[in-house]
Design a protein around this motif. Structure first.
Motif, PDB file in Angstrom:
ATOM      1  N   PRO A 116       0.805  -1.236   0.000  1.00  0.00           N
ATOM      2  CA  PRO A 116       0.000   0.000   0.000  1.00  0.00           C
ATOM      3  C   PRO A 116       0.832   1.278   0.000  1.00  0.00           C
ATOM      4  CG  PRO A 116      -0.951  -1.601   1.501  1.00  0.00           C
ATOM      5  CD  PRO A 116       0.370  -2.176   1.043  1.00  0.00           C
ATOM      6  N   GLY A 117       1.942   1.281   0.719  1.00  0.00           N
ATOM      7  CA  GLY A 117       2.770   2.488   0.804  1.00  0.00           C
ATOM      8  C   GLY A 117       3.494   2.823  -0.478  1.00  0.00           C
ATOM      9  N   LYS A 118       3.536   1.881  -1.423  1.00  0.00           N
ATOM     10  CA  LYS A 118       4.241   2.111  -2.684  1.00  0.00           C
ATOM     11  C   LYS A 118       3.295   2.273  -3.869  1.00  0.00           C
ATOM     12  CE  LYS A 118       8.532  -0.214  -1.344  1.00  0.00           C
ATOM     13  NZ  LYS A 118       9.530  -1.265  -1.691  1.00  0.00           N
ATOM     14  N   ARG A 119       2.001   2.375  -3.585  1.00  0.00           N
ATOM     15  CA  ARG A 119       1.026   2.519  -4.670  1.00  0.00           C
ATOM     16  C   ARG A 119       1.059   3.929  -5.246  1.00  0.00           C
ATOM     17  NH1 ARG A 119      -3.807  -0.742  -1.567  1.00  0.00           N
ATOM     18  NH2 ARG A 119      -2.867  -2.825  -1.827  1.00  0.00           N
ATOM     19  N   ALA A 120       1.037   4.006  -6.571  1.00  0.00           N
ATOM     20  CA  ALA A 120       1.051   5.291  -7.259  1.00  0.00           C
ATOM     21  C   ALA A 120      -0.269   6.016  -7.042  1.00  0.00           C
ATOM     22  CB  ALA A 120       1.316   5.086  -8.745  1.00  0.00           C
ATOM     23  N   LYS A 121      -0.267   7.309  -7.379  1.00  0.00           N
ATOM     24  CA  LYS A 121      -1.470   8.129  -7.234  1.00  0.00           C
ATOM     25  C   LYS A 121      -1.679   8.922  -8.519  1.00  0.00           C
ATOM     26  CE  LYS A 121      -3.383  11.948  -4.491  1.00  0.00           C
ATOM     27  NZ  LYS A 121      -4.665  11.299  -4.191  1.00  0.00           N
ATOM     28  N   LEU A 122      -2.903   8.926  -9.013  1.00  0.00           N
ATOM     29  CA  LEU A 122      -3.239   9.759 -10.160  1.00  0.00           C
ATOM     30  C   LEU A 122      -3.403  11.191  -9.652  1.00  0.00           C
ATOM     31  CD1 LEU A 122      -4.076  10.221 -13.112  1.00  0.00           C
ATOM     32  CD2 LEU A 122      -6.416   9.617 -12.443  1.00  0.00           C
ATOM     33  N   MET A 123      -2.554  12.094 -10.146  1.00  0.00           N
ATOM     34  CA  MET A 123      -2.548  13.475  -9.661  1.00  0.00           C
ATOM     35  C   MET A 123      -3.457  14.382 -10.483  1.00  0.00           C
ATOM     36  SD  MET A 123      -0.189  13.288  -7.205  1.00  0.00           S
ATOM     37  CE  MET A 123       0.890  14.681  -6.964  1.00  0.00           C
ATOM     38  N   ALA A 124      -3.469  14.182 -11.808  1.00  0.00           N
ATOM     39  CA  ALA A 124      -4.266  15.063 -12.668  1.00  0.00           C
ATOM     40  C   ALA A 124      -4.427  14.428 -14.039  1.00  0.00           C
ATOM     41  CB  ALA A 124      -3.600  16.430 -12.793  1.00  0.00           C
ATOM     42  N   THR A 125      -5.544  14.728 -14.676  1.00  0.00           N
ATOM     43  CA  THR A 125      -5.796  14.277 -16.046  1.00  0.00           C
ATOM     44  C   THR A 125      -6.914  15.120 -16.635  1.00  0.00           C
ATOM     45  OG1 THR A 125      -6.333  12.381 -17.468  1.00  0.00           O
ATOM     46  CG2 THR A 125      -7.493  12.526 -15.367  1.00  0.00           C
ATOM     47  N   ASN A 126      -6.983  15.173 -17.955  1.00  0.00           N
ATOM     48  CA  ASN A 126      -8.113  15.848 -18.599  1.00  0.00           C
ATOM     49  C   ASN A 126      -8.937  14.863 -19.434  1.00  0.00           C
ATOM     50  OD1 ASN A 126      -6.263  15.466 -20.639  1.00  0.00           O
ATOM     51  ND2 ASN A 126      -6.265  17.583 -21.360  1.00  0.00           N
ATOM     52  N   PHE A 127      -8.743  13.556 -19.181  1.00  0.00           N
ATOM     53  CA  PHE A 127      -9.582  12.556 -19.828  1.00  0.00           C
ATOM     54  C   PHE A 127     -10.937  12.510 -19.115  1.00  0.00           C
ATOM     55  CE2 PHE A 127      -5.626  11.264 -21.673  1.00  0.00           C
ATOM     56  CZ  PHE A 127      -5.975  10.669 -22.873  1.00  0.00           C
ATOM     57  N   ALA A 128     -11.967  12.209 -19.868  1.00  0.00           N
ATOM     58  CA  ALA A 128     -13.330  12.227 -19.324  1.00  0.00           C
ATOM     59  C   ALA A 128     -13.621  11.034 -18.429  1.00  0.00           C
ATOM     60  CB  ALA A 128     -14.348  12.277 -20.460  1.00  0.00           C
ATOM     61  N   THR A 172       2.011  18.628  -8.378  1.00  0.00           N
ATOM     62  CA  THR A 172       1.112  18.742  -9.522  1.00  0.00           C
ATOM     63  C   THR A 172       1.337  20.061 -10.240  1.00  0.00           C
ATOM     64  OG1 THR A 172      -0.555  17.384  -8.416  1.00  0.00           O
ATOM     65  CG2 THR A 172      -1.292  18.714 -10.262  1.00  0.00           C
ATOM     66  N   ALA A 173       1.517  21.133  -9.472  1.00  0.00           N
ATOM     67  CA  ALA A 173       1.773  22.444 -10.074  1.00  0.00           C
ATOM     68  C   ALA A 173       3.071  22.431 -10.874  1.00  0.00           C
ATOM     69  CB  ALA A 173       1.837  23.512  -8.987  1.00  0.00           C
ATOM     70  N   ILE A 174       4.102  21.770 -10.340  1.00  0.00           N
ATOM     71  CA  ILE A 174       5.386  21.669 -11.042  1.00  0.00           C
ATOM     72  C   ILE A 174       5.215  20.907 -12.347  1.00  0.00           C
ATOM     73  CG2 ILE A 174       7.693  20.631 -10.927  1.00  0.00           C
ATOM     74  CD1 ILE A 174       7.582  21.196  -7.863  1.00  0.00           C
ATOM     75  N   ALA A 175       4.487  19.785 -12.290  1.00  0.00           N
ATOM     76  CA  ALA A 175       4.283  18.965 -13.484  1.00  0.00           C
ATOM     77  C   ALA A 175       3.504  19.720 -14.555  1.00  0.00           C
ATOM     78  CB  ALA A 175       3.551  17.682 -13.108  1.00  0.00           C
ATOM     79  N   LEU A 176       2.432  20.407 -14.155  1.00  0.00           N
ATOM     80  CA  LEU A 176       1.627  21.163 -15.114  1.00  0.00           C
ATOM     81  C   LEU A 176       2.428  22.308 -15.707  1.00  0.00           C
ATOM     82  CD1 LEU A 176      -1.785  21.248 -13.202  1.00  0.00           C
ATOM     83  CD2 LEU A 176      -1.281  19.985 -15.309  1.00  0.00           C
ATOM     84  N   ASP A 177       3.257  22.931 -14.898  1.00  0.00           N
ATOM     85  CA  ASP A 177       4.127  24.015 -15.375  1.00  0.00           C
ATOM     86  C   ASP A 177       5.119  23.471 -16.393  1.00  0.00           C
ATOM     87  OD1 ASP A 177       5.253  26.515 -15.603  1.00  0.00           O
ATOM     88  OD2 ASP A 177       5.556  26.801 -13.457  1.00  0.00           O
ATOM     89  N   TYR A 178       5.694  22.305 -16.108  1.00  0.00           N
ATOM     90  CA  TYR A 178       6.639  21.670 -17.029  1.00  0.00           C
ATOM     91  C   TYR A 178       5.972  21.381 -18.371  1.00  0.00           C
ATOM     92  CZ  TYR A 178       9.904  18.183 -18.888  1.00  0.00           C
ATOM     93  OH  TYR A 178      10.778  17.484 -19.698  1.00  0.00           O
ATOM     94  N   LEU A 179       4.757  20.838 -18.327  1.00  0.00           N
ATOM     95  CA  LEU A 179       4.042  20.532 -19.565  1.00  0.00           C
ATOM     96  C   LEU A 179       3.730  21.804 -20.354  1.00  0.00           C
ATOM     97  CD1 LEU A 179       1.512  17.744 -18.477  1.00  0.00           C
ATOM     98  CD2 LEU A 179       3.657  17.483 -19.732  1.00  0.00           C
ATOM     99  N   GLU A 180       3.272  22.817 -19.654  1.00  0.00           N
ATOM    100  CA  GLU A 180       2.915  24.067 -20.334  1.00  0.00           C
ATOM    101  C   GLU A 180       4.127  24.686 -21.013  1.00  0.00           C
ATOM    102  OE1 GLU A 180       0.922  28.449 -19.405  1.00  0.00           O
ATOM    103  OE2 GLU A 180       0.992  26.907 -17.835  1.00  0.00           O
ATOM    104  N   GLN A 181       5.261  24.714 -20.304  1.00  0.00           N
ATOM    105  CA  GLN A 181       6.458  25.312 -20.887  1.00  0.00           C
ATOM    106  C   GLN A 181       7.007  24.472 -22.038  1.00  0.00           C
ATOM    107  OE1 GLN A 181       9.406  27.215 -18.356  1.00  0.00           O
ATOM    108  NE2 GLN A 181       8.077  26.946 -16.562  1.00  0.00           N
ATOM    109  N   ASN A 182       6.660  23.203 -22.080  1.00  0.00           N
ATOM    110  CA  ASN A 182       7.056  22.349 -23.192  1.00  0.00           C
ATOM    111  C   ASN A 182       6.125  22.501 -24.389  1.00  0.00           C
ATOM    112  OD1 ASN A 182       9.378  20.460 -23.294  1.00  0.00           O
ATOM    113  ND2 ASN A 182       8.718  19.924 -21.229  1.00  0.00           N
ATOM    114  N   GLY A 183       5.034  23.234 -24.208  1.00  0.00           N
ATOM    115  CA  GLY A 183       4.108  23.453 -25.306  1.00  0.00           C
ATOM    116  C   GLY A 183       2.870  22.588 -25.263  1.00  0.00           C
ATOM    117  N   PHE A 184       2.726  21.766 -24.216  1.00  0.00           N
ATOM    118  CA  PHE A 184       1.555  20.893 -24.085  1.00  0.00           C
ATOM    119  C   PHE A 184       0.430  21.653 -23.379  1.00  0.00           C
ATOM    120  CE2 PHE A 184       5.160  17.864 -24.139  1.00  0.00           C
ATOM    121  CZ  PHE A 184       4.817  17.161 -25.290  1.00  0.00           C
TER     122      PHE A 184
END
Length: 219
Positions: free
Chosen positions: A27-39, A85-97
Motif C-alpha cells: 500500500p505504501g508504494k502505490r502510485a497516485k493519479l494526480m491530474a488528467t483531462n480525460f473524461a 502537480t503544479a510543477i508537473a503542469l508548469d513543465y508541460l505548459e512550458q514544453n508546449g503541451f
C-alpha cells in the motif's frame, strides 16, 4: 530535477505501466493519479478518446510523450501533492503541451519524489508539439522550475562523488553538522549569472550544454 523523456508509439502501453503502479502489492508504494483531462478512467473510453485525436494526424506514429520528473530525496517530506502537480503542469505548459490529452501520476516505489507525465503530442486542434531539441528545451525548463519553486538541483547518481573532506569543510562553512555526509557533485553547478540567463532567454549556457553532452559521452 532530472527528466527522463521518451517518445513512443503506444499510449495505452505506457498508461498500463502507470495503472499497474496504482495497485502495487505494498500500500505504501502505490502510485497516485494526480491530474488528467480525460473524461473517464475506463480504458476502452480512453482508447476511443486517443483514436479520435490521433485521427487528425494518421501518419504520425510516435505521438506519445512519456516523461518522469525526479526530485531530490531530501525534499520527500516537504513537497506536497499539490506542489508537485503544479510543477508537473508548469513543465508541460512550458514544453508546449497546452491543448493536449495528459495524465500525471506520482510514484512511491523509489526513495525520492518522482512523477510520470503521459501526454498525447497531438493537440485537440490537430497541431503537434515538436520533439526537436527536446533534451535542450527540457533542461532549460528544469532550471527555471528549480528557481521558481526553490527546488534542490539533482545530479545523476552515476556522476556523483562522495568526498568526506569536502563534506566537512562545506558543512562548517554552511553551519551544517560536519558528521553528516552529503553528496558533492563531480560537476560544477550553474553559476548565478548562468541561471539568470536561462530565466531571461529560455536557453542554457554553452557550458551547461557542453557539460550535459559530456555526461552522455561518459555514460
Amino acid at each position: 530535477v532530472i527528466a527522463v523523456q521518451k517518445i513512443g508509439k503506444s499510449f495505452m502501453g505506457a498508461l498500463n505501466y502507470n495503472l499497474k503502479k496504482l495497485y502495487h502489492p505494498e500500500p505504501g508504494k502505490r502510485a497516485k493519479l494526480m491530474a488528467t483531462n480525460f473524461a473517464s478512467m475506463d480504458k476502452d473510453f480512453i482508447r476511443k478518446e486517443i483514436k479520435l485525436v490521433c485521427a487528425m494526424r494518421p501518419n504520425l506514429s510516435r505521438y506519445v510523450y512519456h516523461t518522469s520528473l525526479n526530485l531530490s530525496k531530501d525534499e520527500l517530506k516537504s513537497l506536497s501533492n499539490e506542489k508537485l502537480t503544479a510543477i508537473a503542469l508548469d513543465y508541460l505548459e512550458q514544453n508546449g503541451f497546452t491543448n493536449n490529452q495528459y495524465f500525471i501520476f506520482r510514484h512511491y516505489d523509489a526513495g525520492h519524489p518522482h512523477l510520470h507525465l503521459l501526454v498525447n503530442r497531438i493537440g485537440f486542434d490537430g497541431s503537434v508539439v515538436s520533439d526537436s531539441n527536446n533534451y535542450k528545451k527540457s533542461e532549460a525548463i528544469l532550471r527555471r522550475l528549480e528557481y521558481k519553486y526553490n527546488l534542490i538541483s539533482v545530479e545523476q547518481s552515476s556522476f556523483r562523488t562522495k568526498d568526506r573532506n569536502s563534506d566537512r569543510s562545506a558543512d562548517q562553512k554552511n553551519n551544517r553538522s560536519a558528521d553528516r555526509p552529503i553528496w558533492i557533485s563531480a560537476y560544477r553547478a550553474p553559476k548565478k549569472d548562468e541561471i539568470e540567463m536561462v530565466l531571461r532567454t529560455g536557453e542554457p549556457s554553452a557550458k551547461m550544454v557542453l557539460q550535459e553532452k559530456l555526461k552522455g559521452i561518459l555514460a
